[in-house]
Motif scaffolding. Structure first.
Motif, short mmCIF file in Angstrom:
data_model
loop_
_atom_site.label_atom_id
_atom_site.label_comp_id
_atom_site.label_asym_id
_atom_site.label_seq_id
_atom_site.Cartn_x
_atom_site.Cartn_y
_atom_site.Cartn_z
N TYR A 43 -5.18 4.68 7.01
CA TYR A 43 -4.34 5.16 5.84
C TYR A 43 -3.54 4.15 5.22
O TYR A 43 -3.61 4.16 3.99
N ALA A 44 -3.81 3.04 5.86
CA ALA A 44 -3.13 1.57 5.27
C ALA A 44 -4.32 1.35 4.16
O ALA A 44 -3.70 0.73 2.89
N LEU A 45 -5.43 1.16 4.41
CA LEU A 45 -6.55 0.78 3.53
C LEU A 45 -6.59 2.13 2.33
O LEU A 45 -6.68 1.47 1.26
N ALA A 46 -6.28 3.22 2.77
CA ALA A 46 -6.25 4.25 1.51
C ALA A 46 -5.12 4.03 0.52
O ALA A 46 -5.16 4.05 -0.59
N LEU A 47 -3.96 3.45 1.12
CA LEU A 47 -2.78 3.35 0.23
C LEU A 47 -3.00 2.21 -0.56
O LEU A 47 -2.34 1.91 -1.71
N THR A 48 -4.01 1.04 -0.11
CA THR A 48 -3.98 -0.01 -0.83
C THR A 48 -5.24 -0.22 -1.66
O THR A 48 -5.62 -1.50 -2.15
N THR A 49 -6.11 0.82 -1.74
CA THR A 49 -7.41 0.68 -2.34
C THR A 49 -7.52 2.11 -3.08
O THR A 49 -6.83 2.99 -2.79
N CYS A 175 -0.15 -3.24 4.51
CA CYS A 175 0.78 -2.51 3.72
C CYS A 175 1.94 -3.55 3.10
O CYS A 175 2.34 -3.34 1.85
N LEU A 176 2.32 -4.61 3.92
CA LEU A 176 3.37 -5.58 3.30
C LEU A 176 2.80 -6.28 2.45
O LEU A 176 3.37 -6.57 1.33
N LEU A 177 1.46 -6.82 2.76
CA LEU A 177 0.84 -7.79 1.64
C LEU A 177 0.63 -7.06 0.11
O LEU A 177 0.72 -7.74 -0.60
N PHE A 178 0.03 -5.92 0.28
CA PHE A 178 -0.32 -5.38 -0.95
C PHE A 178 0.54 -4.54 -1.70
O PHE A 178 0.39 -4.20 -2.74
N ILE A 179 1.40 -3.77 -0.85
CA ILE A 179 2.18 -2.67 -1.59
C ILE A 179 3.68 -2.97 -1.31
O ILE A 179 4.55 -2.07 -1.68
#
Length: 219
Positions: A43-49, A175-179
């Motif tokens: 889910y973290a990957l889906a949120l950031t890609t 998540c913290l790094l990308f969003i």
């Protein structure tokens, strides 16, 4: 003949278990207060890609397969191929259940958040009951936990906690790094980590004997 029937039942409850597991994960996403540790990395990957949750689920599971090979220092082609097939099936179920629930209202109230979270916990617990009772090859994340437990000679429960914590920390960092938000991680993550284990324990004690009797009976 009986053996074929038993295998068919095991495969059926296994696939139903995977579907319910994906549906439970989807409801945890709908609740919007953090997903379970197992689902957190996809889910973290889906949120950031721009990728779907289903695709990132397959990618995350592929990473888990690679980690198994690194820890074992060998490639078990048959096991890894089966795990990859399971990953694709589960990834498909993830995207399908997200599409299936697309028309449900957003969790903008506390009541709806609690309802979605409760549905998620129940579905995941039922899914794991079916999944474990089928006694078929596990998904890459669970297989990785078994590999960690066997390689370093630690109890499975401790290996599970270690895997979950690493997954949560990695998801949080992404998540913290990308969003610049907690994204996939929230109070729901910790409720799921504690609550699902408790519910599965009760279901295994109360329902698994009857389920096993139905699956493995000889007539």
């Amino acid at each position: 003949m009986n053996h074929t029937i038993i295998i068919s039942k095991r495969i059926s409850i296994y696939i139903i278990g995977l579907f319910l597991l994906s549906l439970g994960a989807t409801f945890s996403i709908l609740a919007g207060i953090g997903v379970s540790p197992v689902t957190s990395l996809p889910y973290a990957l889906a949120l950031t890609t721009p990728l779907s949750v289903g695709i990132t689920t397959v990618l995350a599971n592929f990473v888990f397969i690679i980690l198994q090979a690194i820890i074992l220092k060998e490639i078990r082609w048959k096991n890894f191929f089966i795990q990859l097939i399971i990953s694709f099936l589960f990834g498909f179920f993830m995207d399908f259940t997200i599409w299936l629930t697309n028309g449900l209202p957003e969790a903008t109230s506390l009541v709806l958040i609690i309802v979605y979270l409760a549905i998620s916990l129940i579905l995941v617990a039922l899914a794991l009951l079916l999944y474990f009772t089928a006694n078929l090859p596990t998904m890459p994340y669970d297989s990785l936990t078994y590999v960690i437990a066997n390689t370093w000679k630690i109890p499975f429960s401790k290996a599970k906690i270690t895997s979950d914590m690493l997954n949560v920390v990695l998801s949080l960092v992404i998540c913290l790094l990308f969003i610049q938000s907690f994204g996939a991680i929230g109070i729901g993550t910790f409720i799921a980590a504690y609550g699902i284990g408790k519910m599965v324990g009760v279901l295994l004690h109360k329902l698994q004997p009857s389920l096993k009797q139905w699956v493995y009976k000889n007539n």
